[in-house]
Design a protein around this motif. Structure first.
Motif, short mmCIF file in Angstrom:
data_model
loop_
_atom_site.label_atom_id
_atom_site.label_comp_id
_atom_site.label_asym_id
_atom_site.label_seq_id
_atom_site.Cartn_x
_atom_site.Cartn_y
_atom_site.Cartn_z
N MET A 105 0.85 -1.17 0.00
CA MET A 105 0.00 0.00 0.00
C MET A 105 0.90 1.24 0.00
O MET A 105 1.90 1.29 0.70
N ASN A 106 0.54 2.21 -0.79
CA ASN A 106 1.30 3.45 -0.82
C ASN A 106 0.38 4.60 -0.41
O ASN A 106 -0.83 4.42 -0.29
N PRO A 107 0.93 5.80 -0.18
CA PRO A 107 0.10 6.93 0.28
C PRO A 107 -1.07 7.24 -0.65
O PRO A 107 -2.17 7.57 -0.19
N GLY A 108 -0.87 7.14 -1.96
CA GLY A 108 -1.95 7.43 -2.90
C GLY A 108 -3.10 6.44 -2.78
O GLY A 108 -4.28 6.82 -2.81
N THR A 109 -2.78 5.17 -2.63
CA THR A 109 -3.80 4.14 -2.47
C THR A 109 -4.59 4.36 -1.18
O THR A 109 -5.81 4.27 -1.16
N LEU A 110 -3.87 4.66 -0.12
CA LEU A 110 -4.52 4.92 1.16
C LEU A 110 -5.41 6.15 1.08
O LEU A 110 -6.55 6.15 1.56
N ARG A 111 -4.91 7.21 0.46
CA ARG A 111 -5.70 8.44 0.29
C ARG A 111 -6.99 8.16 -0.47
O ARG A 111 -8.07 8.58 -0.06
N ALA B 146 -8.57 5.31 -0.82
CA ALA B 146 -9.46 4.46 -0.02
C ALA B 146 -10.19 5.29 1.03
O ALA B 146 -11.40 5.12 1.26
N LEU B 147 -9.48 6.21 1.67
CA LEU B 147 -10.11 7.07 2.68
C LEU B 147 -11.15 7.98 2.05
O LEU B 147 -12.23 8.20 2.61
N ARG B 148 -10.84 8.51 0.88
CA ARG B 148 -11.81 9.37 0.18
C ARG B 148 -13.07 8.62 -0.18
O ARG B 148 -14.17 9.14 -0.06
N LYS B 149 -12.92 7.37 -0.63
CA LYS B 149 -14.09 6.55 -0.97
C LYS B 149 -14.97 6.32 0.26
O LYS B 149 -16.19 6.17 0.13
N LEU B 150 -14.36 6.28 1.43
CA LEU B 150 -15.11 6.09 2.67
C LEU B 150 -15.70 7.40 3.20
O LEU B 150 -16.41 7.41 4.20
N GLY B 151 -15.36 8.50 2.55
CA GLY B 151 -15.89 9.80 2.96
C GLY B 151 -15.08 10.51 4.02
O GLY B 151 -15.54 11.45 4.66
N VAL C 262 -9.51 13.77 3.94
CA VAL C 262 -8.07 13.53 4.11
C VAL C 262 -7.29 14.80 4.39
O VAL C 262 -6.47 14.85 5.31
N GLU C 263 -7.53 15.86 3.63
CA GLU C 263 -6.75 17.08 3.79
C GLU C 263 -6.96 17.72 5.17
O GLU C 263 -6.03 18.20 5.78
N LYS C 264 -8.20 17.71 5.65
CA LYS C 264 -8.48 18.29 6.96
C LYS C 264 -7.76 17.52 8.06
O LYS C 264 -7.24 18.11 9.00
N GLY C 265 -7.71 16.21 7.93
CA GLY C 265 -7.01 15.40 8.92
C GLY C 265 -5.51 15.65 8.91
O GLY C 265 -4.88 15.75 9.97
N ARG C 266 -4.97 15.78 7.72
CA ARG C 266 -3.54 16.05 7.60
C ARG C 266 -3.20 17.41 8.18
O ARG C 266 -2.24 17.56 8.94
N THR C 267 -3.99 18.42 7.84
CA THR C 267 -3.74 19.77 8.35
C THR C 267 -3.88 19.80 9.87
O THR C 267 -3.09 20.44 10.56
N SER C 268 -4.85 19.09 10.39
CA SER C 268 -5.04 19.03 11.84
C SER C 268 -3.83 18.39 12.53
O SER C 268 -3.38 18.87 13.57
N ALA C 269 -3.31 17.35 11.93
CA ALA C 269 -2.13 16.69 12.50
C ALA C 269 -0.92 17.61 12.47
O ALA C 269 -0.17 17.72 13.45
N ILE C 270 -0.72 18.32 11.36
CA ILE C 270 0.41 19.25 11.26
C ILE C 270 0.22 20.40 12.25
O ILE C 270 1.17 20.85 12.88
N ARG C 271 -1.02 20.88 12.39
CA ARG C 271 -1.31 21.96 13.35
C ARG C 271 -0.88 21.54 14.76
O ARG C 271 -0.29 22.33 15.49
N GLN C 272 -1.16 20.32 15.13
CA GLN C 272 -0.76 19.83 16.44
C GLN C 272 0.77 19.75 16.56
O GLN C 272 1.33 20.12 17.59
#
Length: 69
Positions: free
Chosen positions: A1-7, A9-14, A17-27
Motif C-alpha cells: 500500500m502506498n500513500p496514494g492508495t490509502l488516500r 481508499a479514505l476518500r471513498k469512505l468519505g 483527508v486534507e483536513k485530517g492532515r492539516t489538523s495533525a500538522i497543526r498539532q
C-alpha cells in the motif's frame, strides 16, 4: 500500500483527508518549530509556517541557527 492508495481508499469512505492532515500538522507545529516539522515530514516550509501562523503556534519567533553553544 502506498500513500496514494490509502488516500483514495479514505476518500471513498468519505474521510476528509486534507483536513485530517492539516489538523495533525497543526498539532505538531504547536510542539516544535514549523521549519523542523517541514523538514521531518518533507513538506515545504512555507506550508507548515502558514499552518503554524493560523494555529497561533508559540514558535513564530523561533530563529533557526546552531543552538549547541
Amino acid at each position: 500500500m502506498n500513500p496514494g492508495t490509502l488516500r483514495d481508499a479514505l476518500r471513498k469512505l468519505g474521510v476528509p483527508v486534507e483536513k485530517g492532515r492539516t489538523s495533525a500538522i497543526r498539532q505538531l507545529v504547536r510542539q516544535a518549530p514549523a521549519p523542523v516539522i517541514a523538514q521531518a515530514l518533507g513538506y515545504p516550509h512555507k506550508s507548515t509556517t502558514r499552518i503554524a501562523s493560523e494555529a497561533g503556534a508559540p514558535w513564530k519567533n523561533y530563529a533557526p541557527r546552531d543552538h549547541t553553544r
